[in-house]
Design a protein around this motif. Structure first.
Motif, PDB file in Angstrom:
ATOM      1  N   ASP A   8       7.075   9.988   2.212  1.00  0.00           N
ATOM      2  CA  ASP A   8       6.714  10.792   3.378  1.00  0.00           C
ATOM      3  C   ASP A   8       5.200  10.746   3.530  1.00  0.00           C
ATOM      4  N   PRO A   9       4.678  10.819   4.756  1.00  0.00           N
ATOM      5  CA  PRO A   9       3.247  10.584   4.979  1.00  0.00           C
ATOM      6  C   PRO A   9       2.336  11.586   4.284  1.00  0.00           C
ATOM      7  N   TRP A  10       2.775  12.838   4.119  1.00  0.00           N
ATOM      8  CA  TRP A  10       1.924  13.840   3.472  1.00  0.00           C
ATOM      9  C   TRP A  10       1.738  13.516   1.996  1.00  0.00           C
ATOM     10  N   ASP A  11       2.851  13.318   1.286  1.00  0.00           N
ATOM     11  CA  ASP A  11       2.758  13.067  -0.149  1.00  0.00           C
ATOM     12  C   ASP A  11       2.148  11.702  -0.448  1.00  0.00           C
ATOM     13  N   HIS A  12       2.382  10.741   0.408  1.00  0.00           N
ATOM     14  CA  HIS A  12       1.715   9.439   0.305  1.00  0.00           C
ATOM     15  C   HIS A  12       0.192   9.629   0.343  1.00  0.00           C
TER      16      HIS A  12
ATOM     17  N   GLY B 296       0.789  -1.236   0.000  1.00  0.00           N
ATOM     18  CA  GLY B 296       0.000   0.000   0.000  1.00  0.00           C
ATOM     19  C   GLY B 296       0.813   1.274   0.000  1.00  0.00           C
ATOM     20  N   ALA B 297       2.113   1.191   0.297  1.00  0.00           N
ATOM     21  CA  ALA B 297       2.950   2.383   0.379  1.00  0.00           C
ATOM     22  C   ALA B 297       3.103   3.034  -0.992  1.00  0.00           C
ATOM     23  N   ILE B 298       3.112   4.378  -1.006  1.00  0.00           N
ATOM     24  CA  ILE B 298       3.304   5.128  -2.248  1.00  0.00           C
ATOM     25  C   ILE B 298       4.487   6.071  -2.060  1.00  0.00           C
ATOM     26  N   PRO B 299       5.695   5.623  -2.417  1.00  0.00           N
ATOM     27  CA  PRO B 299       6.844   6.524  -2.346  1.00  0.00           C
ATOM     28  C   PRO B 299       6.789   7.580  -3.449  1.00  0.00           C
ATOM     29  N   TRP B 300       7.694   8.535  -3.386  1.00  0.00           N
ATOM     30  CA  TRP B 300       7.763   9.568  -4.435  1.00  0.00           C
ATOM     31  C   TRP B 300       7.924   8.909  -5.804  1.00  0.00           C
TER      32      TRP B 300
END
Length: 356
Positions: free
Chosen positions: A46-50, A35-39
């Protein structure tokens, strides 16, 4: 893979249906199985951009993928309600920045409320409520007597009490979304209302309570995007610095006087303009950054140095694509996105200047 829902993501001079679908697929291709969405793959999360990328997936009808992103946050929340500032490639066991930034932590409330409005999933809201509560309580522990929010806590527990206007404006938005979630659950949070009101008052009336970062375009438009400034106040703020930051035909500078326009700042300004009722100017801004689009991936380059006529840095970021999709969704009338960024139905908090 599902076919993204793109009817409201078609915008003349910005996205065709095929281009919108490609951009959504570009974000999905970066998302990890957990589920993680890196840059981008190989870079950090980072949690905001994710969260911003997850919101873009919801705007495109990719609700399952968005839910996986929020579940990643719920599984990896620190005991104090926070998340670390950076995880290598979205691996929660590989933390590369152990500070905890308040605006990063708060933003989950915006994403959770957006997902609920997009899906009507009460079970999801119930499941995420403890996560939202923990995040809000962490953030409000760093609120200062003047209403502003200290911007980070270091890994050794030391708080940085200096406040950033951009970060506090984003937190203002997040607190209003958290209050909307609380209202939906019929769990009033009067302390959050007071905190949101004090924060809004500081943003509107006390610029001296924030570090001076007025060279950055985000400090210019974020009080509008975060809903602290509306109406005539918002219009006045945008007009006074328009020529400092907007480069006609290219987008919005990240920082003056640097000859560098960035896609994320441009799309966020477009969202702020839309919220002000200036859809025509919002459209012009979005049209101006199509030179940042990568045709192969459907993603967008972070920025462009116009003196050198060069893309820089050489990175295609999920959050840049996410911010553009959210701006297009608002202009296209997506109900959940309009409700979250339009702010019409969000609680204002008990601001002493505006208690409605």
């Amino acid at each position: 893979m599902t076919t993204p829902r793109t009817e409201h993501l078609v915008l003349p001079g910005v996205l065709t249906a095929e281009q919108a679908a490609a951009t959504v697929r570009g974000i999905l291709d970066v998302q990890r199985e957990d589920g993680a969405i890196p840059w981008f793959r190989g870079h950090h999360l980072d949690p905001w951009d994710h969260t911003e990328a997850a919101m873009a997936l919801d705007a495109a009808g990719e609700h399952t993928a968005a839910e996986w992103a929020y579940d990643w946050l719920a599984r990896h929340q620190n005991p104090d309600g926070s998340w670390y500032a950076a995880y290598a490639d979205g691996d929660f066991d590989d933390v590369t920045d152990r500070s905890r930034e308040t605006n990063f932590v708060a933003y989950i409330a915006v994403g959770v409320w957006h997902h609920y409005l997009a899906t009507g999933d009460d079970t999801f809201l119930d499941r995420m409520w403890p996560t939202v509560v923990g995040a809000v309580e962490f953030v409000l522990a760093l609120q200062q007597p003047g209403g502003q929010i200290g911007w980070r806590r270091d890994d050794d527990g030391t708080d940085t009490t200096d406040a950033l206007l951009t970060g506090s404006s984003s937190i203002h938005h997040a607190l209003r979304c958290a209050l909307a979630i609380a209202e939906q659950r019929e769990e009033p949070q009067p302390d959050w209302e007071l905190a949101a009101g004090a924060l809004r008052h500081a943003i509107r009336r006390h610029p001296e309570r924030f570090l001076d970062k007025n060279r950055y375009s985000m400090d210019w438009y974020y009080p509008v995007l975060g809903g602290a400034l509306t109406g005539a106040e918002a219009k006045s703020r945008i007009e006074e610095s328009w020529d400092r930051f907007v480069v006609p035909g290219l987008g919005v500078r990240c920082v003056v006087p640097n000859p560098w326009v960035t896609g994320g700042e441009s799309a966020e300004l477009a969202l702020a303009l839309w919220a002000m009722g200036e859809s025509d100017r919002a459209l012009e801004i979005l049209q101006s950054i199509q030179h940042l689009r990568d045709a192969d991936s459907g993603l967008y380059w972070t920025g462009y140095v116009f003196d050198d006529e060069a893309v820089w840095p050489q990175e295609l970021t999920t959050w840049t694509a996410g911010s553009l999709l959210l701006a297009v969704a608002a202009l296209g009338g997506d109900e959940a996105t309009c409700a979250v960024f339009g702010g019409e139905f969000l609680p204002k908090g008990l601001d002493p200047d505006c208690c409605v």
